[in-house]
Design a protein around this motif. Sequence first.
Motif, PDB file in Angstrom:
ATOM      1  N   ILE A   1       0.830  -1.206   0.000  1.00  0.00           N
ATOM      2  CA  ILE A   1       0.000   0.000   0.000  1.00  0.00           C
ATOM      3  C   ILE A   1       0.866   1.258   0.000  1.00  0.00           C
ATOM      4  CG2 ILE A   1      -1.599   1.361   1.410  1.00  0.00           C
ATOM      5  CD1 ILE A   1      -2.958  -1.214   2.222  1.00  0.00           C
ATOM      6  N   VAL A   2       1.906   1.287   0.831  1.00  0.00           N
ATOM      7  CA  VAL A   2       2.773   2.464   0.911  1.00  0.00           C
ATOM      8  C   VAL A   2       3.472   2.712  -0.425  1.00  0.00           C
ATOM      9  CG1 VAL A   2       4.841   3.424   1.983  1.00  0.00           C
ATOM     10  CG2 VAL A   2       3.133   2.270   3.393  1.00  0.00           C
ATOM     11  N   VAL A   3       4.038   1.655  -1.029  1.00  0.00           N
ATOM     12  CA  VAL A   3       4.793   1.800  -2.277  1.00  0.00           C
ATOM     13  C   VAL A   3       3.885   2.225  -3.427  1.00  0.00           C
ATOM     14  CG1 VAL A   3       6.136   0.551  -4.013  1.00  0.00           C
ATOM     15  CG2 VAL A   3       6.610   0.188  -1.581  1.00  0.00           C
TER      16      VAL A   3
ATOM     17  N   HIS B   1      -2.285   8.543  -9.696  1.00  0.00           N
ATOM     18  CA  HIS B   1      -3.736   8.536  -9.538  1.00  0.00           C
ATOM     19  C   HIS B   1      -4.161   8.389  -8.074  1.00  0.00           C
ATOM     20  CE1 HIS B   1      -3.094   7.394 -13.766  1.00  0.00           C
ATOM     21  NE2 HIS B   1      -4.294   7.910 -14.003  1.00  0.00           N
ATOM     22  N   LEU B   2      -3.262   7.946  -7.229  1.00  0.00           N
ATOM     23  CA  LEU B   2      -3.588   7.748  -5.814  1.00  0.00           C
ATOM     24  C   LEU B   2      -3.083   8.894  -4.941  1.00  0.00           C
ATOM     25  CD1 LEU B   2      -2.896   3.923  -5.319  1.00  0.00           C
ATOM     26  CD2 LEU B   2      -4.956   5.067  -6.140  1.00  0.00           C
ATOM     27  N   GLN B   3      -2.706  10.018  -5.569  1.00  0.00           N
ATOM     28  CA  GLN B   3      -2.248  11.166  -4.792  1.00  0.00           C
ATOM     29  C   GLN B   3      -3.463  11.963  -4.320  1.00  0.00           C
ATOM     30  OE1 GLN B   3       1.100  11.369  -4.102  1.00  0.00           O
ATOM     31  NE2 GLN B   3       1.106   9.421  -5.212  1.00  0.00           N
ATOM     32  N   THR B   4      -4.254  11.353  -3.469  1.00  0.00           N
ATOM     33  CA  THR B   4      -5.471  11.961  -2.919  1.00  0.00           C
ATOM     34  C   THR B   4      -5.410  11.881  -1.401  1.00  0.00           C
ATOM     35  OG1 THR B   4      -6.702   9.876  -2.933  1.00  0.00           O
ATOM     36  CG2 THR B   4      -6.796  11.233  -4.943  1.00  0.00           C
ATOM     37  N   PRO B   5      -6.208  12.697  -0.705  1.00  0.00           N
ATOM     38  CA  PRO B   5      -6.201  12.632   0.764  1.00  0.00           C
ATOM     39  C   PRO B   5      -6.479  11.234   1.308  1.00  0.00           C
ATOM     40  CG  PRO B   5      -7.324  14.609   0.044  1.00  0.00           C
ATOM     41  CD  PRO B   5      -7.042  13.814  -1.205  1.00  0.00           C
ATOM     42  N   MET B   6      -7.424  10.501   0.686  1.00  0.00           N
ATOM     43  CA  MET B   6      -7.771   9.183   1.201  1.00  0.00           C
ATOM     44  C   MET B   6      -6.566   8.243   1.195  1.00  0.00           C
ATOM     45  SD  MET B   6     -10.669   6.435  -0.045  1.00  0.00           S
ATOM     46  CE  MET B   6      -9.705   5.739  -1.393  1.00  0.00           C
ATOM     47  N   TYR B   7      -5.826   8.212   0.080  1.00  0.00           N
ATOM     48  CA  TYR B   7      -4.676   7.319  -0.008  1.00  0.00           C
ATOM     49  C   TYR B   7      -3.475   7.870   0.755  1.00  0.00           C
ATOM     50  CZ  TYR B   7      -7.186   4.386  -3.236  1.00  0.00           C
ATOM     51  OH  TYR B   7      -8.108   3.536  -3.773  1.00  0.00           O
ATOM     52  N   PHE B   8      -3.427   9.175   0.945  1.00  0.00           N
ATOM     53  CA  PHE B   8      -2.405   9.740   1.821  1.00  0.00           C
ATOM     54  C   PHE B   8      -2.588   9.205   3.242  1.00  0.00           C
ATOM     55  CE2 PHE B   8      -1.345  13.000   4.969  1.00  0.00           C
ATOM     56  CZ  PHE B   8       0.013  13.136   4.753  1.00  0.00           C
TER      57      PHE B   8
ATOM     58  N   ASN C   1      -0.242   6.378   5.312  1.00  0.00           N
ATOM     59  CA  ASN C   1       0.263   6.682   6.648  1.00  0.00           C
ATOM     60  C   ASN C   1      -0.180   5.638   7.666  1.00  0.00           C
ATOM     61  OD1 ASN C   1       1.656   9.556   7.300  1.00  0.00           O
ATOM     62  ND2 ASN C   1       0.431   9.689   5.426  1.00  0.00           N
ATOM     63  N   LEU C   2      -1.427   5.177   7.544  1.00  0.00           N
ATOM     64  CA  LEU C   2      -1.917   4.110   8.423  1.00  0.00           C
ATOM     65  C   LEU C   2      -1.106   2.834   8.222  1.00  0.00           C
ATOM     66  CD1 LEU C   2      -4.027   3.008  10.442  1.00  0.00           C
ATOM     67  CD2 LEU C   2      -5.462   2.430   8.467  1.00  0.00           C
ATOM     68  N   SER C   3      -0.820   2.511   6.983  1.00  0.00           N
ATOM     69  CA  SER C   3      -0.030   1.313   6.683  1.00  0.00           C
ATOM     70  C   SER C   3       1.385   1.430   7.245  1.00  0.00           C
ATOM     71  CB  SER C   3       0.029   1.086   5.170  1.00  0.00           C
ATOM     72  OG  SER C   3      -1.261   0.822   4.652  1.00  0.00           O
ATOM     73  N   PHE C   4       1.988   2.616   7.114  1.00  0.00           N
ATOM     74  CA  PHE C   4       3.329   2.816   7.664  1.00  0.00           C
ATOM     75  C   PHE C   4       3.326   2.688   9.183  1.00  0.00           C
ATOM     76  CE2 PHE C   4       6.755   5.609   9.230  1.00  0.00           C
ATOM     77  CZ  PHE C   4       7.836   4.951   8.651  1.00  0.00           C
ATOM     78  N   LEU C   5       2.282   3.241   9.829  1.00  0.00           N
ATOM     79  CA  LEU C   5       2.162   3.110  11.279  1.00  0.00           C
ATOM     80  C   LEU C   5       2.036   1.648  11.687  1.00  0.00           C
ATOM     81  CD1 LEU C   5      -0.233   5.953  12.507  1.00  0.00           C
ATOM     82  CD2 LEU C   5       2.118   5.562  13.197  1.00  0.00           C
ATOM     83  N   ASP C   6       1.208   0.894  10.961  1.00  0.00           N
ATOM     84  CA  ASP C   6       1.038  -0.523  11.271  1.00  0.00           C
ATOM     85  C   ASP C   6       2.345  -1.291  11.112  1.00  0.00           C
ATOM     86  OD1 ASP C   6      -1.601  -0.374  11.999  1.00  0.00           O
ATOM     87  OD2 ASP C   6      -2.388  -0.874  10.022  1.00  0.00           O
ATOM     88  N   LEU C   7       3.117  -0.944  10.085  1.00  0.00           N
ATOM     89  CA  LEU C   7       4.422  -1.584   9.892  1.00  0.00           C
ATOM     90  C   LEU C   7       5.336  -1.345  11.096  1.00  0.00           C
ATOM     91  CD1 LEU C   7       5.217  -0.753   6.157  1.00  0.00           C
ATOM     92  CD2 LEU C   7       4.944  -3.036   7.122  1.00  0.00           C
ATOM     93  N   CYS C   8       5.412  -0.097  11.532  1.00  0.00           N
ATOM     94  CA  CYS C   8       6.274   0.234  12.668  1.00  0.00           C
ATOM     95  C   CYS C   8       5.751  -0.382  13.961  1.00  0.00           C
ATOM     96  CB  CYS C   8       6.365   1.755  12.823  1.00  0.00           C
ATOM     97  SG  CYS C   8       7.130   2.600  11.431  1.00  0.00           S
ATOM     98  N   TYR C   9       4.433  -0.360  14.130  1.00  0.00           N
ATOM     99  CA  TYR C   9       3.821  -0.860  15.365  1.00  0.00           C
ATOM    100  C   TYR C   9       4.070  -2.356  15.538  1.00  0.00           C
ATOM    101  CZ  TYR C   9       0.207  -1.315  18.984  1.00  0.00           C
ATOM    102  OH  TYR C   9      -0.458  -1.554  20.164  1.00  0.00           O
ATOM    103  N   THR C  10       3.794  -3.137  14.504  1.00  0.00           N
ATOM    104  CA  THR C  10       3.991  -4.584  14.612  1.00  0.00           C
ATOM    105  C   THR C  10       5.470  -4.938  14.710  1.00  0.00           C
ATOM    106  OG1 THR C  10       3.896  -4.754  12.191  1.00  0.00           O
ATOM    107  CG2 THR C  10       1.866  -5.174  13.399  1.00  0.00           C
TER     108      THR C  10
END
Length: 320
Positions: free
Chosen positions: A51-53, A60-67, A71-80
């Motif tokens: 998702i991050v990559v 086409h994914l440069q929108t607030p939703m995918y931003f 960020n949620l995916s990056f947080l989950d990566l760091c958290y786990t």
Amino acid sequence: MINDVSWKHRNESYPAEFILLGMANHPHLELLLSAVVLIGYVMTLLGNTTIVVVSCLDPHLQTPMYFFLSNLSFLDLCYTTSLGPQMLVNFWTKRKTISYVACAVQLYVSLGLGSTECVLLAAMAYDRYAAYPGPAPKLHHTIMSHSVMFQNGWFLLGGWLPANSLVQSAMTLSLPLCGHNKIDHFFCEVPTLLRLSCVDTSVNEAELLGASVVILLIPLSLIIISYFYITRNILRIRSVEGRRKAFNTCASHVTVVSLFYGSAIFSYVQPPSNYSRDQGKMMSLFYTMVAPMLNPLIYTLRNKEFHRAVKRVMGREPRS
């Protein structure tokens, strides 16, 4: 002589290492749980990294939703990653220990990242509200632009949430343990560490409850309010197909919020004295390993826009 006594008392109050008991009372479950943690961690790495990559590479994914999603995916990566490897090591070795310093770092990092995820999920709910008909879309591109978001939102979170995590970690780890160093859990967590203390922890419990209300319940209240208005706006859509698509768009985020907040509230919004140990362990595994694994599937499984973006990034579909 006095120095020797004080040093001995310090060592008894603050041990050099902790023993993580995990499922010592149910050793037959350790193999199963280690498989769950390993599968969850590997799938979390693969799904959230994708998702991050893809969100970064596809225009086409440069929108607030995918931003927000990246960020949620990056947080989950760091958290786990702050918890998963340590749990796997303890599952696979006989000496299930963690140093005092490593426990402190793990507690600080996991609290900070978990708190940030709570606020991020609330921001995602507002983004969903702003995307539907009503007064919000007029402000959507201003409030939700990347520059404004970084300047006014993430800088604030970057200063406040780590400070809150530092305060909670310091208050918990400063409690004298009087030689108790066996943590009945898979990792260092505030409720389990409070139970080790040999002094009154009512102040710490009150602080933990207050912080949990601010970090968990206030963002959750904002999410509920956002979805109340989202539902009201969706019901105004005349087309049945339009209403169905709108509800489907929100369903993924509602599912993620329910999984994360439900398990986190169970673990933190109650006095540690009422904390059911085995239930707490299973619930903590859920919000630390299972939920981050499921998030990419929930958000992308039926997301045709993301599927097309993956194909474009892999070169299987022409970029437009």
